[in-house]
Design a protein around this motif. Sequence first.
Motif, PDB file in Angstrom:
ATOM      1  N   ILE A  87       0.854  -1.188   0.000  1.00  0.00           N
ATOM      2  CA  ILE A  87       0.000   0.000   0.000  1.00  0.00           C
ATOM      3  C   ILE A  87       0.892   1.241   0.000  1.00  0.00           C
ATOM      4  O   ILE A  87       1.859   1.328   0.749  1.00  0.00           O
ATOM      5  CB  ILE A  87      -0.956  -0.013   1.210  1.00  0.00           C
ATOM      6  CG1 ILE A  87      -2.009  -1.117   1.013  1.00  0.00           C
ATOM      7  CG2 ILE A  87      -1.643   1.344   1.377  1.00  0.00           C
ATOM      8  CD1 ILE A  87      -3.033  -1.211   2.097  1.00  0.00           C
ATOM      9  N   ARG A  88       0.532   2.187  -0.855  1.00  0.00           N
ATOM     10  CA  ARG A  88       1.347   3.388  -1.004  1.00  0.00           C
ATOM     11  C   ARG A  88       0.602   4.663  -0.650  1.00  0.00           C
ATOM     12  O   ARG A  88       1.141   5.757  -0.794  1.00  0.00           O
ATOM     13  CB  ARG A  88       1.865   3.478  -2.458  1.00  0.00           C
ATOM     14  CG  ARG A  88       2.895   2.406  -2.798  1.00  0.00           C
ATOM     15  CD  ARG A  88       4.162   2.632  -1.990  1.00  0.00           C
ATOM     16  NE  ARG A  88       5.130   1.567  -2.100  1.00  0.00           N
ATOM     17  CZ  ARG A  88       5.228   0.549  -1.267  1.00  0.00           C
ATOM     18  NH1 ARG A  88       4.384   0.441  -0.240  1.00  0.00           N
ATOM     19  NH2 ARG A  88       6.160  -0.360  -1.420  1.00  0.00           N
ATOM     20  N   GLN A  89      -0.647   4.539  -0.202  1.00  0.00           N
ATOM     21  CA  GLN A  89      -1.473   5.696   0.091  1.00  0.00           C
ATOM     22  C   GLN A  89      -2.110   5.532   1.468  1.00  0.00           C
ATOM     23  O   GLN A  89      -2.884   4.600   1.694  1.00  0.00           O
ATOM     24  CB  GLN A  89      -2.554   5.792  -0.987  1.00  0.00           C
ATOM     25  CG  GLN A  89      -3.414   7.011  -0.954  1.00  0.00           C
ATOM     26  CD  GLN A  89      -4.245   7.129  -2.227  1.00  0.00           C
ATOM     27  OE1 GLN A  89      -4.064   8.050  -3.001  1.00  0.00           O
ATOM     28  NE2 GLN A  89      -5.148   6.202  -2.454  1.00  0.00           N
ATOM     29  N   THR A 166      -4.854   2.887   3.120  1.00  0.00           N
ATOM     30  CA  THR A 166      -5.003   2.570   4.540  1.00  0.00           C
ATOM     31  C   THR A 166      -5.492   3.818   5.251  1.00  0.00           C
ATOM     32  O   THR A 166      -4.863   4.870   5.191  1.00  0.00           O
ATOM     33  CB  THR A 166      -3.673   2.108   5.163  1.00  0.00           C
ATOM     34  OG1 THR A 166      -3.326   0.808   4.671  1.00  0.00           O
ATOM     35  CG2 THR A 166      -3.805   2.014   6.684  1.00  0.00           C
ATOM     36  N   TRP A 167      -6.648   3.672   5.913  1.00  0.00           N
ATOM     37  CA  TRP A 167      -7.235   4.758   6.693  1.00  0.00           C
ATOM     38  C   TRP A 167      -6.911   4.545   8.168  1.00  0.00           C
ATOM     39  O   TRP A 167      -7.123   3.458   8.695  1.00  0.00           O
ATOM     40  CB  TRP A 167      -8.751   4.774   6.529  1.00  0.00           C
ATOM     41  CG  TRP A 167      -9.225   4.977   5.129  1.00  0.00           C
ATOM     42  CD1 TRP A 167      -9.498   3.996   4.211  1.00  0.00           C
ATOM     43  CD2 TRP A 167      -9.482   6.221   4.481  1.00  0.00           C
ATOM     44  NE1 TRP A 167      -9.913   4.563   3.031  1.00  0.00           N
ATOM     45  CE2 TRP A 167      -9.915   5.931   3.170  1.00  0.00           C
ATOM     46  CE3 TRP A 167      -9.406   7.555   4.890  1.00  0.00           C
ATOM     47  CZ2 TRP A 167     -10.259   6.923   2.252  1.00  0.00           C
ATOM     48  CZ3 TRP A 167      -9.740   8.550   3.988  1.00  0.00           C
ATOM     49  CH2 TRP A 167     -10.165   8.229   2.687  1.00  0.00           C
ATOM     50  N   LEU A 168      -6.410   5.558   8.821  1.00  0.00           N
ATOM     51  CA  LEU A 168      -6.149   5.508  10.255  1.00  0.00           C
ATOM     52  C   LEU A 168      -7.124   6.450  10.955  1.00  0.00           C
ATOM     53  O   LEU A 168      -7.123   7.664  10.709  1.00  0.00           O
ATOM     54  CB  LEU A 168      -4.710   5.918  10.563  1.00  0.00           C
ATOM     55  CG  LEU A 168      -4.322   5.925  12.044  1.00  0.00           C
ATOM     56  CD1 LEU A 168      -4.407   4.526  12.640  1.00  0.00           C
ATOM     57  CD2 LEU A 168      -2.916   6.497  12.234  1.00  0.00           C
ATOM     58  N   LEU A 198      -8.452  -0.439   7.008  1.00  0.00           N
ATOM     59  CA  LEU A 198      -8.957   0.532   7.977  1.00  0.00           C
ATOM     60  C   LEU A 198      -8.466   0.136   9.363  1.00  0.00           C
ATOM     61  O   LEU A 198      -8.635  -1.010   9.782  1.00  0.00           O
ATOM     62  CB  LEU A 198     -10.487   0.578   7.934  1.00  0.00           C
ATOM     63  CG  LEU A 198     -11.181   1.650   8.784  1.00  0.00           C
ATOM     64  CD1 LEU A 198     -12.490   2.073   8.120  1.00  0.00           C
ATOM     65  CD2 LEU A 198     -11.463   1.140  10.195  1.00  0.00           C
ATOM     66  N   LEU A 199      -7.850   1.080  10.047  1.00  0.00           N
ATOM     67  CA  LEU A 199      -7.353   0.868  11.407  1.00  0.00           C
ATOM     68  C   LEU A 199      -8.004   1.907  12.316  1.00  0.00           C
ATOM     69  O   LEU A 199      -8.080   3.084  11.974  1.00  0.00           O
ATOM     70  CB  LEU A 199      -5.831   1.030  11.455  1.00  0.00           C
ATOM     71  CG  LEU A 199      -5.018   0.143  10.508  1.00  0.00           C
ATOM     72  CD1 LEU A 199      -3.535   0.507  10.592  1.00  0.00           C
ATOM     73  CD2 LEU A 199      -5.230  -1.321  10.821  1.00  0.00           C
TER      74      LEU A 199
END
Length: 283
Positions: A87-89, A166-168, A198-199
């Motif tokens: 993942i790069r974003q 990936t959403w934090l 998603l984290l």
Amino acid sequence: MTASESTDRLDPLAKTALWTASMRAREHAREDRLFCDPLAVLLAGAEGPRIMERFEGAVQPGVEDPALAVRTRFLDDLLTAQDRGGIRQFVFLAVGMDTRAFRLPWSAGVTVFELDRPALLSLKGELIERAGARSRCDRITLGVDLLRSWTTPLEAAGFDPVHPTTWLIEGLLYFLDPQERDLLLEQLSEISAPGSRLLADYVGQTVLDSGAMAAWRARMAEQGHPWKSGCDEPRPLFSTYGWSIGTTAYGEPDADYGRWSGVTVAPGVPGTRGRYLISGRRC
């Protein structure tokens, strides 16, 4: 403008970022620290320790809550693994004074978008510039209101909804009421490609409503940043928006690090029971 004057312009919820930074600075100072965050003490400023000490002294005297340290390390490990997985974003919502863009070992080509209130990001930028720190990824900051339209500005800043993200969502969900939470999840899900991650962290509603949490909730409300929601059934909640999630309770083998079992919380004193960590994948 002094740092103190800039801090005075922050609203009560934004000031929780200074408190969190102070907790990270305290963890960094430990010999057995779970992560390194040398910028945390700078970003916490003078106000962060005051908020931390004032709150802890009133609600849980003598108890150093290990949840922040455990949560940070747990999410650090997952972010690093997802980077290595290709993942790069990455998008950090309500990023506050988080410094992962500077301290994690990002691979070449990674972009981290940091979203939060404009005043908070402005203060953070000034402090980081003063420190001469350089991010280890392509870092893009975006001052937005997450309770309004923010996805269009995000895409305008270079976010590509075609690629997995990936959403934090750390330290945010319980500050939202159910309607605000659902809107946020709906908005981010609409621009999440299959394979996105998603984290997050959250708290059970039953625990939130319990008598053991009364002092905590009252103090948070008095300070202008109440905890508004929890969820006892996170899997169906997130599946509504196309996410398959797993949950990890604090103190389980993957979220212990030798720290949790050594903490004693006296009966009736609000601790971190009922809180959990979320890791999800976009179906």
